[in-house]
Scaffold this active site. Structure first.
Site, PDB file in Angstrom:
ATOM      1  N   LYS A   1       0.845  -1.200   0.000  1.00 34.50           N
ATOM      2  CA  LYS A   1       0.000   0.000   0.000  1.00 34.50           C
ATOM      3  C   LYS A   1       0.878   1.248   0.000  1.00 34.50           C
ATOM      4  O   LYS A   1       1.909   1.278   0.679  1.00 34.50           O
ATOM      5  CB  LYS A   1      -0.906  -0.027   1.233  1.00 34.50           C
TER       6      LYS A   1
ATOM      7  N   SER B   1      -9.735   1.592   3.243  1.00 33.88           N
ATOM      8  CA  SER B   1      -8.932   2.431   2.387  1.00 33.88           C
ATOM      9  C   SER B   1      -7.931   1.660   1.526  1.00 33.88           C
ATOM     10  O   SER B   1      -7.462   2.183   0.519  1.00 33.88           O
ATOM     11  CB  SER B   1      -8.155   3.440   3.237  1.00 33.88           C
TER      12      SER B   1
ATOM     13  N   SER C   1      -9.732  -0.933   7.229  1.00 33.63           N
ATOM     14  CA  SER C   1      -9.169  -0.676   5.905  1.00 33.63           C
ATOM     15  C   SER C   1      -8.474  -1.855   5.246  1.00 33.63           C
ATOM     16  O   SER C   1      -8.108  -1.770   4.074  1.00 33.63           O
ATOM     17  CB  SER C   1      -8.192   0.502   5.967  1.00 33.63           C
TER      18      SER C   1
END
Lengths: 100, 489
Positions: free
Chosen positions: B79, B154, B178
């Site tokens: 990420k 997210s 997330s």
């Protein structure tokens, strides 16, 4: 404690947060933050007398170590991403602070 | 079976046995990313040269007979809020668009020591603030199962990348769901470890008492494999715990006889979509049929988890994001050049941050400000204690607590962006694990009538990821959901 949020409140908070909002953003946030705070107010009805606050859930934190010098980031690496730097002096450069 | 459908474990074994080279594996996945990423927007950055260089190193080690790590040659995506030295870390924000970190996150060091090959950085909500990956400054991520749907957030890019076979495994961060929610929305496994289990050194801080790094995978065994590489104390993150790290792979016995699964029925009735409820009930049936015992548990304060979470997380975020001021790194507004330091700060932050990040900084600043601190922030921290006690009570009677991961299947792009409160409510089942510091895993458990993935979640005692992995793996053995692949791309 009912939350009545005004544009003046939003301007005060924005100043604390170092955010220069546009007039459009101020209007939008006044409404949206009021909605969110009105929803969040439900926590105020819960009886928490004598309940300690939880700031974090660490059971055992290792917060101390021997005070020995260790290698750290070289200055040239630390300032390599700066929008404005004085590499020869090893400094970040910023706009005028006093009298500005 | 093609390489793309391989798991981290099978890919590692094939490379170790010399049946395929790490370089060829890397090329196959890079090609796949090149083919599908234009439709998905799952990656902010792909560095093929760096990845192929690392893969080449693995092949050379194998030829020389050097020991290979447990993830040797396995492509992985990280990420874009975790630092890989020399690769841009943007957190999907304009304010960090050109930031090149001068150091590796601890999890990056550990992955590469285990032999994993980092192929790129995945798109996400800006600074991990969102539940749909739509707040990214670089455009939304799309769900591989239906391109008009969001992948969750997210960590939506990591979830979409794993679901679309761009990588067998990926890393996300989970502050309020997330990892778990996008895993559910993309039909993959997502694990949020216990607070303190995995080092956050090199993770861009959002809410420091809640943030945790964990893996996405297509099955539980791969999640266990990656967690084993990530876990453990780190002197560079004082919040990591000195807990023993078990061999998580060894916990996958396939046996759930006698395991007690708590179901908070009162909490999971309200506002849950019919398809989600049905899939959740069938998952519980499957676990009961496999020998587990279902037990009703009560979590009386769970219904307050959303307000508590958004008060605490935004307060911490407003403090953490104060560092983005146009001085040390990142964007600086050219507009305020001659207007002094304060104008430079506030213009930079207004131009550099997107709307959701500004909204949260504003909310967090408000709840920490004089006159509101006690009524909102302190109160939320006290209710956080009550919520932790609910779970302490439940875990005296059960080994895991089960609930849906999200109350609905993935929603359409744009559906909730105009109403932040509705977006926040989508996190109702995931935020508790962060507030209480507990591990949680989301597992695929079916599809809606529209063919959209649905997941359910298991939460465990602190540092008992092994139990979650054991129950999750046993569930996988009696169901077929984890073998499904999206056909739309």
């Amino acid at each position: 404690m009912p939350t009545a949020l005004t544009i003046a409140d939003v301007e005060r908070i924005a100043a604390l947060a170092q955010l220069e909002l546009t007039d459009e953003e101020k209007l939008l946030f006044t409404k949206q933050l009021a909605d969110i705070l009105a929803y969040a107010e439900q926590v105020q009805a819960i009886d928490t007398s004598g309940v300690p606050a939880t700031a974090h859930v660490n059971a055992a934190q290792r917060t101390e170590r021997e005070d020995e010098p260790r290698q750290s980031l070289p200055v040239e690496d630390a300032i390599a991403n700066a929008p404005d730097a004085a590499p020869e002096a090893g400094l970040f450069r910023v706009p005028r602070v006093i009298g500005g | 079976m093609t390489l793309l459908d391989g798991t981290a474990r099978t890919i590692r074994d094939e490379i170790a046995a010399g049946r395929v080279s790490a370089t060829d594996v890397c090329r196959v996945f890079l090609d796949r990313i090149g083919a599908v990423n234009p439709a998905l927007n799952a990656f902010n950055l792909v560095d093929a040269d760096r990845a192929l260089g690392r893969a080449h190193d693995i092949d050379r080690r194998r030829r020389s007979g050097d020991p290979l790590g447990p993830l040797a040659g396995v492509p992985i995506a990280v990420k874009d809020n975790m630092n890989v030295r020399g690769l841009r870390t943007t957190a999907s924000s304009r304010i960090l668009e050109r930031f090149v970190p001068p150091y590796d996150a601890t999890i990056v060091t550990r992955l590469e020591e285990a032999g994993a090959v980092i192929v790129g950085k995945t798109n996400c909500d800006e600074f991990a603030m969102g539940s749909s990956s739509e707040s990214s400054a670089f455009g939304p991520v799309r769900n591989p199962w239906a391109l008009d749907r969001i992948p969750g957030g997210s960590s939506g890019g990591s979830a979409a990348a794993v679901a679309a076979r761009c990588v067998p495994v990926a890393l996300g961060s989970d502050t309020g769901g997330s990892i778990r929610q996008p895993a559910a929305f993309c039909g993959v496994v997502g694990l949020k470890p216990t607070y303190g289990r995995v080092s956050r050194y090199g993770l861009l801080a959002f809410a420091s008492s809640l943030d945790q790094i964990g893996p996405f995978a297509r099955n539980v065994a791969d999640a266990a494999l990656v967690l084993s590489a990530l876990a453990g104390a780190d002197p560079r993150d004082a919040t990591t715990a000195d807990e023993r790290v078990p061999d998580f792979t060894a916990s996958l016995t396939g046996d759930v006889k006698g395991v007690r699964i708590g179901v908070p029925r009162a909490f999971v009735t309200e506002g849950v979509d019919d398809d989600v409820r049905h899939a959740f009930d069938r998952a519980l049936d499957a676990l009961r049929d496999a020998g587990a015992t279902l037990v009703d548990v009560d979590l009386p304060h769970a219904k307050y988890a959303i307000p508590v979470y958004y008060l605490i997380a935004t307060a911490e975020a407003s403090s953490n994001l104060a560092r983005y001021d146009g001085v040390k790194y990142g964007y600086r507004s050219p507009a305020a050049k001659d207007e002094g330091l304060k104008a430079m700060y506030s213009r930079t932050r207004d131009e550099g941050f997107g709307p959701e990040v500004k909204r949260r900084i504003m909310l967090g600043t408000y709840v920490l400000s004089a006159g509101y601190y006690d009524a909102f922030y302190l109160k939320a921290q006290q209710v956080r204690t009550l919520l932790r006690r609910d779970y302490d009570q439940a875990f005296k009677r059960v080994d895991v607590v089960a609930m849906p991961t999200s109350p609905t299947p993935p929603f359409t792009l744009g559906e909730k962006t105009g109403d932040p409160l509705q977006m926040y409510l989508a996190d109702v089942f995931t935020v508790s694990a962060n507030l209480a510091g507990l591990p949680g895993i989301s597992l695929p458990c079916g599809f809606s009538q529209d063919g959209l993935p649905i997941g359910f979640q298991l939460m465990g005692r602190m540092f008992d990821e092994a139990m979650l992995l054991r129950v999750g793996d046993a569930y996988e053995r009696v169901t077929e959901w984890s073998t499904k692949a999206p056909s739309s791309i």
